[in-house]
Write an enzyme that holds these catalytic residues in place. Structure first.
Site, PDB file in Angstrom:
ATOM      1  N   ASP A  52       0.825  -1.201   0.000  1.00  0.00           N
ATOM      2  CA  ASP A  52       0.000   0.000   0.000  1.00  0.00           C
ATOM      3  C   ASP A  52       0.862   1.254   0.000  1.00  0.00           C
ATOM      4  O   ASP A  52       2.052   1.226   0.323  1.00  0.00           O
ATOM      5  CB  ASP A  52      -0.915  -0.003   1.229  1.00  0.00           C
ATOM      6  N   ASP A  79     -10.982   1.718  -2.154  1.00  0.00           N
ATOM      7  CA  ASP A  79     -11.325   1.562  -0.739  1.00  0.00           C
ATOM      8  C   ASP A  79     -12.827   1.679  -0.505  1.00  0.00           C
ATOM      9  O   ASP A  79     -13.310   1.415   0.590  1.00  0.00           O
ATOM     10  CB  ASP A  79     -10.601   2.620   0.103  1.00  0.00           C
TER      11      ASP A  79
END
Length: 332
Positions: free
Chosen positions: A92, A162
């Protein structure tokens, strides 16, 4: 040691003993100002000369244009990955780059920074995936910001967004499908309350499919639904395995324009003599994951599937149909 009560290796063993593989979440490009690495090498953090570095998410960004930075981060990752039974990495990158400059580049070459940064990230990913080819690398950056062909070379799947609201995900995943196969799209069933678990699974099934929720909070009915969904995707039988194969590896073609009457989407998957058609339509507020009808002959083992039951998944919010999905597998 204090947090994990026995360290990472002990935690991994406990997870493996449950029959579950272990994955780890990395942010290799980030550095905390309250860290030994930053105290030893403050110049490794990105910052333009004469500027005060901006902190975000309690982090600075490492200068990935530098070979010494990449060597250090690779060695730290290698030490963990080589000594533990890790099957998956989530890579990430959750903050943006500010004061973009490298302490190693002269003023006249600072314009090369972003290009060199990305090449540095590629080089580090290449070293990790070469050293550990058995580990699945999933890419991510603030959601789906790194969903591009360059990153796909190193990570066969990338987190699409997300945003796990299943209705929002319909357009997100459709957009991604214009350039990328479903097998590359990270998609999960989350605890989002907008729809029931059947609709959430119907959307996640059009990607890599997984769950990000607390299973202890599921009702017994939801737990049974999860078992059936996992069987549909991974396949306890040859028929069930067919669904997962078609979703991830079938031939995909667009059947309808997306933005007609709010949303109309058609996707067709196929192999040999059979095809699986998925159509999403929109009219109102309520989501319906429609019928699954399988009939005819398909060129897979076993060779024939016919007269199988129809399944219905449905949820109601305001009394109107918001989206309807159906899949049909037919013989040639």
């Amino acid at each position: 040691e204090k947090k994990l009560k026995g360290g990472l290796s002990h935690l991994i063993q406990r997870v493996n003993d449950l029959g579950i593989q272990f994955g780890i979440w990395y942010e290799p490009e980030m550095i905390s100002p309250d860290s030994d690495l930053y105290r030893a090498h403050p110049d490794w953090a990105i910052c333009a000369q004469g500027r005060v570095p901006s902190i975000a998410r309690k982090q600075y960004v490492l200068d990935m244009t530098r070979q010494d930075v990449r060597d250090n981060i690779f060695q730290q990752m290698y030490d963990v990955l080589s000594q533990n039974n890790i099957a998956y990495i989530k890579w990430d990158c959750n903050r943006h780059i500010t004061e973009a400059a490298s302490a190693q580049l002269p003023p006249e070459r600072q314009g090369e920074f972003f290009h060199r940064y990305v090449l540095g990230v590629y080089e580090l990913m290449d070293r990790v995936t070469t050293a550990f080819p058995h580990i699945l690398l999933e890419n991510c950056a603030g959601g789906g910001s790194r969903f591009d062909a360059g990153m796909l070379y190193f990570s066969p799947q990338i987190w699409a967004s997300d945003n796990t609201d299943p209705i929002e995900r319909l357009t997100i995943q459709f957009g991604a499908s214009l350039c990328y196969p479903p097998a590359a799209m990270g998609a999960h069933v989350s605890a989002n309350p907008r729809t029931d678990i059947h609709t959430r699974a119907a959307v996640a099934l059009c990607g890599t499919f997984g769950y990000e929720l607390d299973p202890g909070k599921l009702t017994q009915e939801e737990k049974e639904a999860v078992k059936a969904q996992v069987a549909d995707y991974h396949g306890g039988t040859a028929l069930e395995a067919l669904f997962g194969w078609l979703y991830l590896k079938g031939e995909l073609a667009r059947l309808r324009e997306l933005f007609t009457n709010l949303m109309e989407n058609g996707i067709k998957y196929g192999r040999a003599g059979g095809h699986l058609a998925l159509t999403l339509t929109a009219d109102g507020d309520t989501v319906t994951k429609g019928e699954v009808l399988i009939s005819g002959n398909v060129a897979m083992e076993p060779p024939e599937y016919s007269d199988l039951p129809t399944r219905y998944y449905q949820t109601h919010a305001r009394g109107r149909v918001w989206a309807r999905t159906w899949r049909t597998l037919r013989g040639a």
